[in-house]
Structure formats: C-alpha cells, structure tokens
Design a protein around this motif. Structure first.
Motif, PDB file in Angstrom:
ATOM      1  N   THR A  48       0.799  -1.228   0.015  1.00 62.75           N
ATOM      2  CA  THR A  48       0.126   0.013   0.030  1.00 62.75           C
ATOM      3  C   THR A  48       0.756   1.374   0.044  1.00 62.75           C
ATOM      4  OG1 THR A  48      -0.120   0.146   2.302  1.00 62.75           O
ATOM      5  CG2 THR A  48      -1.642  -1.091   1.186  1.00 62.75           C
ATOM      6  N   GLY A  49       2.016   1.057   0.457  1.00 63.22           N
ATOM      7  CA  GLY A  49       2.856   2.179   0.640  1.00 63.22           C
ATOM      8  C   GLY A  49       2.668   2.951   1.853  1.00 63.22           C
ATOM      9  N   VAL A  50       1.753   2.660   2.697  1.00 62.41           N
ATOM     10  CA  VAL A  50       1.710   3.118   4.051  1.00 62.41           C
ATOM     11  C   VAL A  50       2.598   2.454   4.910  1.00 62.41           C
ATOM     12  CG1 VAL A  50      -0.059   3.153   5.978  1.00 62.41           C
ATOM     13  CG2 VAL A  50      -1.066   3.362   3.489  1.00 62.41           C
ATOM     14  N   SER A  51       3.098   3.477   5.757  1.00 60.94           N
ATOM     15  CA  SER A  51       4.530   2.931   6.688  1.00 60.94           C
ATOM     16  C   SER A  51       3.889   1.923   7.729  1.00 60.94           C
ATOM     17  CB  SER A  51       5.184   3.963   7.044  1.00 60.94           C
ATOM     18  OG  SER A  51       4.485   4.689   8.235  1.00 60.94           O
ATOM     19  N   VAL A  52       4.869   0.922   8.078  1.00 61.78           N
ATOM     20  CA  VAL A  52       4.542   0.225   9.158  1.00 61.78           C
ATOM     21  C   VAL A  52       3.810   0.872  10.438  1.00 61.78           C
ATOM     22  CG1 VAL A  52       5.472  -1.361  10.895  1.00 61.78           C
ATOM     23  CG2 VAL A  52       5.954  -1.958   8.507  1.00 61.78           C
ATOM     24  N   HIS A  53       4.886   2.191  10.723  1.00 60.66           N
ATOM     25  CA  HIS A  53       4.584   2.967  11.880  1.00 60.66           C
ATOM     26  C   HIS A  53       3.123   3.373  11.874  1.00 60.66           C
ATOM     27  CE1 HIS A  53       5.176   5.790  14.982  1.00 60.66           C
ATOM     28  NE2 HIS A  53       4.816   6.656  14.123  1.00 60.66           N
ATOM     29  N   THR A  54       2.749   3.970  10.774  1.00 59.23           N
ATOM     30  CA  THR A  54       1.338   4.254  10.437  1.00 59.23           C
ATOM     31  C   THR A  54       0.345   3.256  10.565  1.00 59.23           C
ATOM     32  OG1 THR A  54       2.001   6.226   8.730  1.00 59.23           O
ATOM     33  CG2 THR A  54      -0.151   5.606   8.660  1.00 59.23           C
ATOM     34  N   LEU A  55       0.743   2.272   9.995  1.00 56.62           N
ATOM     35  CA  LEU A  55      -0.366   0.918  10.584  1.00 56.62           C
ATOM     36  C   LEU A  55      -0.469   0.712  12.069  1.00 56.62           C
ATOM     37  CD1 LEU A  55       0.770  -1.109   7.534  1.00 56.62           C
ATOM     38  CD2 LEU A  55      -1.482  -0.006   7.496  1.00 56.62           C
ATOM     39  N   GLN A  56       0.644   0.784  12.600  1.00 55.50           N
ATOM     40  CA  GLN A  56       0.732   0.564  13.944  1.00 55.50           C
ATOM     41  C   GLN A  56      -0.151   1.547  14.764  1.00 55.50           C
ATOM     42  OE1 GLN A  56       4.784   0.280  14.503  1.00 55.50           O
ATOM     43  NE2 GLN A  56       5.193  -1.794  14.508  1.00 55.50           N
ATOM     44  N   TYR A  57      -0.013   2.905  14.427  1.00 58.17           N
ATOM     45  CA  TYR A  57      -0.568   4.143  14.926  1.00 58.17           C
ATOM     46  C   TYR A  57      -2.237   4.033  14.687  1.00 58.17           C
ATOM     47  CZ  TYR A  57      -1.895   8.751  15.938  1.00 58.17           C
ATOM     48  OH  TYR A  57      -2.818   9.897  16.407  1.00 58.17           O
ATOM     49  N   TYR A  58      -2.359   3.325  13.399  1.00 61.14           N
ATOM     50  CA  TYR A  58      -4.033   3.332  13.058  1.00 61.14           C
ATOM     51  C   TYR A  58      -4.719   2.282  13.940  1.00 61.14           C
ATOM     52  CZ  TYR A  58      -3.511   5.905   8.604  1.00 61.14           C
ATOM     53  OH  TYR A  58      -3.555   6.902   7.812  1.00 61.14           O
ATOM     54  N   ASP A  59      -3.837   1.270  14.418  1.00 61.83           N
ATOM     55  CA  ASP A  59      -4.293   0.024  15.218  1.00 61.83           C
ATOM     56  C   ASP A  59      -4.515   0.775  16.578  1.00 61.83           C
ATOM     57  OD1 ASP A  59      -4.790  -2.155  16.736  1.00 61.83           O
ATOM     58  OD2 ASP A  59      -2.968  -3.043  16.493  1.00 61.83           O
ATOM     59  N   GLU A  60      -3.303   1.395  17.086  1.00 63.28           N
ATOM     60  CA  GLU A  60      -3.453   2.056  18.515  1.00 63.28           C
ATOM     61  C   GLU A  60      -4.661   2.984  18.666  1.00 63.28           C
ATOM     62  OE1 GLU A  60       0.305   4.230  19.209  1.00 63.28           O
ATOM     63  OE2 GLU A  60       1.518   2.531  18.464  1.00 63.28           O
ATOM     64  N   ILE A  61      -4.943   3.615  17.831  1.00 60.32           N
ATOM     65  CA  ILE A  61      -6.083   4.736  17.985  1.00 60.32           C
ATOM     66  C   ILE A  61      -7.497   4.003  17.328  1.00 60.32           C
ATOM     67  CG2 ILE A  61      -4.557   6.580  17.555  1.00 60.32           C
ATOM     68  CD1 ILE A  61      -5.971   7.133  14.717  1.00 60.32           C
ATOM     69  N   GLY A  62      -7.649   2.730  16.956  1.00 63.27           N
ATOM     70  CA  GLY A  62      -8.620   2.212  16.650  1.00 63.27           C
ATOM     71  C   GLY A  62      -9.216   2.430  15.338  1.00 63.27           C
ATOM     72  N   LEU A  63      -8.397   2.996  14.385  1.00 60.55           N
ATOM     73  CA  LEU A  63      -8.984   3.333  12.971  1.00 60.55           C
ATOM     74  C   LEU A  63      -8.945   1.873  12.211  1.00 60.55           C
ATOM     75  CD1 LEU A  63      -9.731   5.356  11.222  1.00 60.55           C
ATOM     76  CD2 LEU A  63      -7.660   5.929  10.799  1.00 60.55           C
ATOM     77  N   LEU A  64      -7.814   1.473  12.520  1.00 62.06           N
ATOM     78  CA  LEU A  64      -7.764   0.019  11.443  1.00 62.06           C
ATOM     79  C   LEU A  64      -7.129  -0.905  12.556  1.00 62.06           C
ATOM     80  CD1 LEU A  64      -8.082  -0.973   8.510  1.00 62.06           C
ATOM     81  CD2 LEU A  64      -5.607  -0.554   8.377  1.00 62.06           C
ATOM     82  N   LYS A  65      -7.951  -1.847  12.974  1.00 64.63           N
ATOM     83  CA  LYS A  65      -7.364  -2.940  13.844  1.00 64.63           C
ATOM     84  C   LYS A  65      -7.052  -4.101  12.714  1.00 64.63           C
ATOM     85  CE  LYS A  65      -8.022  -1.568  17.963  1.00 64.63           C
ATOM     86  NZ  LYS A  65      -6.908  -1.351  18.903  1.00 64.63           N
ATOM     87  N   PRO A  66      -5.872  -4.757  13.254  1.00 62.54           N
ATOM     88  CA  PRO A  66      -5.426  -5.938  12.464  1.00 62.54           C
ATOM     89  C   PRO A  66      -6.735  -7.261  12.366  1.00 62.54           C
ATOM     90  CG  PRO A  66      -4.276  -5.823  14.307  1.00 62.54           C
ATOM     91  CD  PRO A  66      -5.081  -4.748  14.064  1.00 62.54           C
ATOM     92  N   SER A  67      -6.675  -7.904  11.476  1.00 57.21           N
ATOM     93  CA  SER A  67      -7.802  -9.119  11.426  1.00 57.21           C
ATOM     94  C   SER A  67      -7.438 -10.062  12.652  1.00 57.21           C
ATOM     95  CB  SER A  67      -7.800  -9.799  10.193  1.00 57.21           C
ATOM     96  OG  SER A  67      -7.665  -9.060   8.963  1.00 57.21           O
ATOM     97  N   GLU A  68      -6.208 -10.280  12.718  1.00 59.12           N
ATOM     98  CA  GLU A  68      -5.870 -11.210  13.989  1.00 59.12           C
ATOM     99  C   GLU A  68      -4.393 -10.970  14.195  1.00 59.12           C
ATOM    100  OE1 GLU A  68      -4.932 -15.436  12.669  1.00 59.12           O
ATOM    101  OE2 GLU A  68      -6.876 -14.777  11.975  1.00 59.12           O
ATOM    102  N   LEU A  69      -4.176 -11.551  15.727  1.00 57.94           N
ATOM    103  CA  LEU A  69      -2.759 -11.274  15.963  1.00 57.94           C
ATOM    104  C   LEU A  69      -2.160 -12.743  16.028  1.00 57.94           C
ATOM    105  CD1 LEU A  69      -3.136  -8.865  18.970  1.00 57.94           C
ATOM    106  CD2 LEU A  69      -2.190  -8.391  16.583  1.00 57.94           C
ATOM    107  N   THR A  70      -0.893 -13.038  15.549  1.00 58.23           N
ATOM    108  CA  THR A  70      -0.381 -14.314  15.773  1.00 58.23           C
ATOM    109  C   THR A  70      -0.031 -14.300  17.410  1.00 58.23           C
ATOM    110  OG1 THR A  70       2.016 -13.357  15.477  1.00 58.23           O
ATOM    111  CG2 THR A  70       0.917 -13.958  13.533  1.00 58.23           C
ATOM    112  N   PRO A  71       0.368 -15.851  17.859  1.00 52.73           N
ATOM    113  CA  PRO A  71       0.654 -15.929  19.125  1.00 52.73           C
ATOM    114  C   PRO A  71       2.189 -15.110  19.546  1.00 52.73           C
ATOM    115  CG  PRO A  71       0.318 -18.126  17.924  1.00 52.73           C
ATOM    116  CD  PRO A  71       0.087 -17.125  16.804  1.00 52.73           C
ATOM    117  N   ALA A  72       2.596 -14.619  18.615  1.00 50.67           N
ATOM    118  CA  ALA A  72       3.985 -13.893  18.815  1.00 50.67           C
ATOM    119  C   ALA A  72       3.322 -12.502  19.143  1.00 50.67           C
ATOM    120  CB  ALA A  72       5.019 -14.116  17.872  1.00 50.67           C
TER     121      ALA A  72
END
Length: 158
Positions: A11-35
């Motif tokens: 997508t060209g969206v940085s990993v940091h931005t994706l993490q931030y979107y998750d932190e603020i609840g805008l875009l949650k990942p579908s799931e998290l691995t055990p790690a």
C-alpha cells in the motif's frame, strides 16, 4: 492474510502508520499471531483503502473513524461521493498546472481563478442541502460534514 510488512509494501503506508492506526482504533488487524504480529485480511485491506481515499480528501483521522464506525455507513455510496470530490479536486489541479505552464513560457498571466475552491465548496454545500440522509451515511453527522466544509473554506483564499 498479510503481515504488516506485506501491507506496508503493498500500500505504501508505513509500518509505523499502520501501527498508529491500530493504536487509535482506526484500523485493527484481522488477527494477531501468538507472537503478537499483526495480520490483515482482505476486508481489513478494503477498510484501509477507504481510509486512504478519505485521507486524499484531507479528512482528519478522527473524522474518518467516526464516519466508518457509523452503523449507517455505506461503502459504495462513499466511493461515489469520494470519486465526485476527487474529480473536482483533479479539475482544480489541472487548472493550476495549466496556469503554471503558461507562466513557465513567460506568458503574462496574473490569474487567480485557478486557486478558487468555490466550485468544490458549492458541491459540498449542495450535497448537504439536498442529500441530508446521504450526508449522515457518509459523514456520520451533519456536524462532521460541516467541519469538513469549514476546513475546505479555510483552504480557499477568497
């Protein structure tokens, strides 16, 4: 499922931005691995695409979150409205580029009409006046839409 790195590369969206979107609840990942690694499915990627369209139109992340979490949000209707607004934005950009081309050639051209956002703002206000129900679907509330119009007006030099 795609990892956060794969999504960033796609997508060209940085990993940091994706993490931030998750932190603020805008875009949650579908799931998290055990790690604890974030994974994204196609539905989540579609949500990211929607977010990116809103960002292209200068919506704040807060507004995007409110719009997309509204139970009446209609993705297809939003795409149609976003397309209309992006076409207006593109036409304005094309006019600015044409003005620059004339100026580049040394043509005397003291024009400011290309900077005018009134057509864009008029389209927004017309949409609000005639499509209140649609405004509610796209923006979540009339107040959110009014804030967007206000921000657009602030960008207009007139």
């Amino acid at each position: 499922m795609k990892t956060i790195s794969q999504v960033a590369n796609l997508t060209g969206v940085s990993v940091h931005t994706l993490q931030y979107y998750d932190e603020i609840g805008l875009l949650k990942p579908s799931e998290l691995t055990p790690a604890g690694y974030r994974l994204y499915n196609d539905e989540t990627l579609q949500n990211l695409q929607q977010i990116l369209f809103f960002r292209e139109l200068d919506f704040s992340l807060k507004d995007i979150g409110e719009i997309m979490q509204n139970p009446h949000f209609d993705r297809i209707a939003a795409f149609k409205k976003q397309k209309e607004l992006l076409l207006l934005k593109r036409n304005r950009t094309d006019q600015l580029i044409q003005l620059l081309s004339r100026l580049e050639k040394g043509e005397p051209c003291m024009s400011f009409k290309e900077f005018d956002l009134s057509e864009y703002i008029h389209a927004l206000e017309d949409f609000k006046a005639n499509q209140t129900e649609e405004v509610m679907k796209h923006w979540g509330s009339i107040e959110n839409f009014d804030m967007f119009i206000k921000k657009s007006k602030m960008m207009n030099p007139k």
